[in-house]
Write a protein that holds these residues in place. Structure first.
Motif, mmCIF file in Angstrom:
data_model
loop_
_atom_site.group_PDB
_atom_site.id
_atom_site.type_symbol
_atom_site.label_atom_id
_atom_site.label_comp_id
_atom_site.label_asym_id
_atom_site.label_seq_id
_atom_site.Cartn_x
_atom_site.Cartn_y
_atom_site.Cartn_z
ATOM 1 N N ASP A 277 10.689 -0.103 -0.663
ATOM 2 C CA ASP A 277 9.612 -0.548 -1.250
ATOM 3 C C ASP A 277 9.184 -1.656 -0.293
ATOM 4 O OD1 ASP A 277 10.655 -0.788 -3.643
ATOM 5 O OD2 ASP A 277 11.194 -2.825 -3.823
ATOM 6 N N TYR A 278 10.104 -1.477 1.241
ATOM 7 C CA TYR A 278 9.482 -2.394 2.310
ATOM 8 C C TYR A 278 8.736 -1.752 2.934
ATOM 9 C CZ TYR A 278 9.918 -4.103 7.152
ATOM 10 O OH TYR A 278 9.258 -4.317 8.483
ATOM 11 N N LYS A 280 7.374 1.541 1.621
ATOM 12 C CA LYS A 280 6.350 1.676 0.795
ATOM 13 C C LYS A 280 4.609 0.521 1.275
ATOM 14 C CE LYS A 280 4.008 1.977 -4.497
ATOM 15 N NZ LYS A 280 5.375 2.279 -5.038
ATOM 16 N N LYS A 281 5.785 -0.943 1.326
ATOM 17 C CA LYS A 281 4.351 -1.942 1.780
ATOM 18 C C LYS A 281 3.556 -1.081 2.990
ATOM 19 C CE LYS A 281 3.780 -7.000 2.351
ATOM 20 N NZ LYS A 281 2.982 -6.085 3.842
ATOM 21 N N LEU A 282 4.441 -0.861 4.111
ATOM 22 C CA LEU A 282 4.130 -1.022 5.559
ATOM 23 C C LEU A 282 3.404 0.317 5.665
ATOM 24 C CD1 LEU A 282 7.680 -1.018 7.489
ATOM 25 C CD2 LEU A 282 5.818 -2.732 7.605
ATOM 26 N N ARG A 283 3.889 1.767 5.150
ATOM 27 C CA ARG A 283 2.861 2.458 5.202
ATOM 28 C C ARG A 283 1.052 2.186 4.190
ATOM 29 N NH1 ARG A 283 5.492 8.484 4.258
ATOM 30 N NH2 ARG A 283 2.585 9.325 4.456
ATOM 31 N N ALA A 284 1.038 1.323 3.459
ATOM 32 C CA ALA A 284 0.294 0.770 2.582
ATOM 33 C C ALA A 284 -0.720 0.404 4.037
ATOM 34 C CB ALA A 284 0.371 0.265 0.994
ATOM 35 N N ASP A 285 -0.063 -0.923 4.112
ATOM 36 C CA ASP A 285 -1.229 -1.834 5.347
ATOM 37 C C ASP A 285 -1.169 -0.745 6.105
ATOM 38 O OD1 ASP A 285 0.368 -3.404 3.844
ATOM 39 O OD2 ASP A 285 1.795 -4.125 5.265
#
Length: 349
Positions: A277-278, A280-285
């Motif tokens: 999840d972490y 995934k968030k970094l990639r989205a950001d």
């Protein structure tokens, strides 16, 4: 090429040593000091503690300690010279530092040894949902010669005589022929399901055997030891001769017995999900966009004849990263602590 990697390794480690976030602090009295080089007692102990207990045991005397200290001094003077030559800004060195930072980030965020234990209710729920993994009845594997002759039918007496004949043949031949029972199955058995498999009934519980072949056969099988052959078993639906070929003992592990195992498993799963999840968030950001045309045009060099092994270098932290020499450090996987000193101890004289 080897010399290039050696210098790069020393430079990378030297930079890590100068970083306030890496390596032991230079506290305590100095055990070695010179022009730009200081090794303190605390630093010496920390580097020695990084070795395996077997290696550390070699350095109990002053002379042995001086040998280990000499390796640290050699490393420090080479690292200092690498810095003087500006290798701290070399792209390969910067890439090595980036790998170390990634490893440190994962360790810091996902390898907290002081994490709160999982509640007993959650562990109990997992145990209840997966009880079959921890509680299993005894199972026995047997082969059978089957004679189809239900009780009260005209063929019952005739099949009983045939079963006795088959049993006598098996008893006489199995002393010298390991395949005697299987051959008797082929000659006498009337069970279409098990006969093609030499009479094998597979591993079954007593309840499963009873349901398939009757209480009499199931009871007889569970009184035999592995390798033993029964007499003629009188069942309601037929006559049987069975040979036990394997046993799986009962397993009954209580919740308290498997609680630590369940806790470790659920903790790993939670950390893995948190990591995913972490990331995934970094990639989205980061909003990373892939140019497939450019990617497809990248030419991959063929593997060299020697397998492309890079020379090893003490002092190079063992980093892992997709596309950069190994797998990413994952949560709950103990990662080696990046060090600025050689991980290989000098050989004892």
């Amino acid at each position: 090429m080897l010399r290039r990697y050696v210098v790069l390794g020393l430079a990378a480690s030297a930079i890590a040593a100068c970083s306030p976030q890496s390596g032991p602090r230079k506290t305590g009295p100095a055990v070695a000091k010179g022009n730009g080089v200081t090794i303190t007692a605390d630093e010496f102990k920390a580097r020695l503690d990084e070795q395996s207990p077997f290696i550390r045991a070699r350095y109990s005397t002053l002379e042995r300690k001086k040998e280990f200290l000499d390796s640290l001094i050699r490393f420090e003077v080479l690292a200092r010279e690498a810095e003087k030559q500006g290798l701290a800004n070399d792209p390969d060195v910067q890439l090595t530092l980036k790998k170390i930072m990634v490893q440190k980030l994962v360790q810091k965020r996902f390898q907290d040894q002081n994490a709160a234990p999982l509640p007993d209710a959650e562990l109990q729920a997992y145990y209840d949902q997966h009880r079959d993994d921890y509680v299993k009845p005894k199972r026995v594997r047997a082969s059978a010669i089957v004679f189809n002759a239900p009780e009260g039918t005209p063929d019952r007496a005739k099949k009983t005589d045939l079963a006795k004949k088959a049993l006598a043949k098996v008893k006489a031949e199995e002393k010298t022929n390991a395949m005697a029972f299987a051959q008797a199955v082929g000659e006498f058995s009337e069970d279409g399901a098990s006969k093609p498999m030499a009479g094998d009934l597979a591993f079954k519980t007593q309840a499963e055997l009873e349901q398939a072949y009757g209480k009499e056969l199931a009871s007889a099988v569970f009184t035999l030891k592995a390798g033993e052959t029964s007499g003629v078993i009188q069942g309601k639906q037929g006559l049987y001769i069975v040979k036990v070929t394997g046993q799986q003992e009962e397993m009954n592990r209580t919740f308290d017995q498997v609680k630590p195992q369940i806790s470790a498993r659920l903790s790993r799963e939670k950390k893995t999900k948190e990591f995913d999840d972490y990331l995934k968030k970094l990639r989205a950001d980061a909003n990373v966009q892939i140019d497939e045309k450019v990617l497809d045009g990248v030419q991959i060099a063929p593997a060299p004849a020697d397998g492309g092994m890079m020379p090893g270098m003490p002092g190079m932290p063992g980093m892992g990263h997709p596309g950069m020499g190994g797998p990413m450090v994952m949560p709950n996987a103990p990662a080696g602590r990046p060090t600025a000193t050689p991980t290989r101890a000098p050989a004892a004289k």
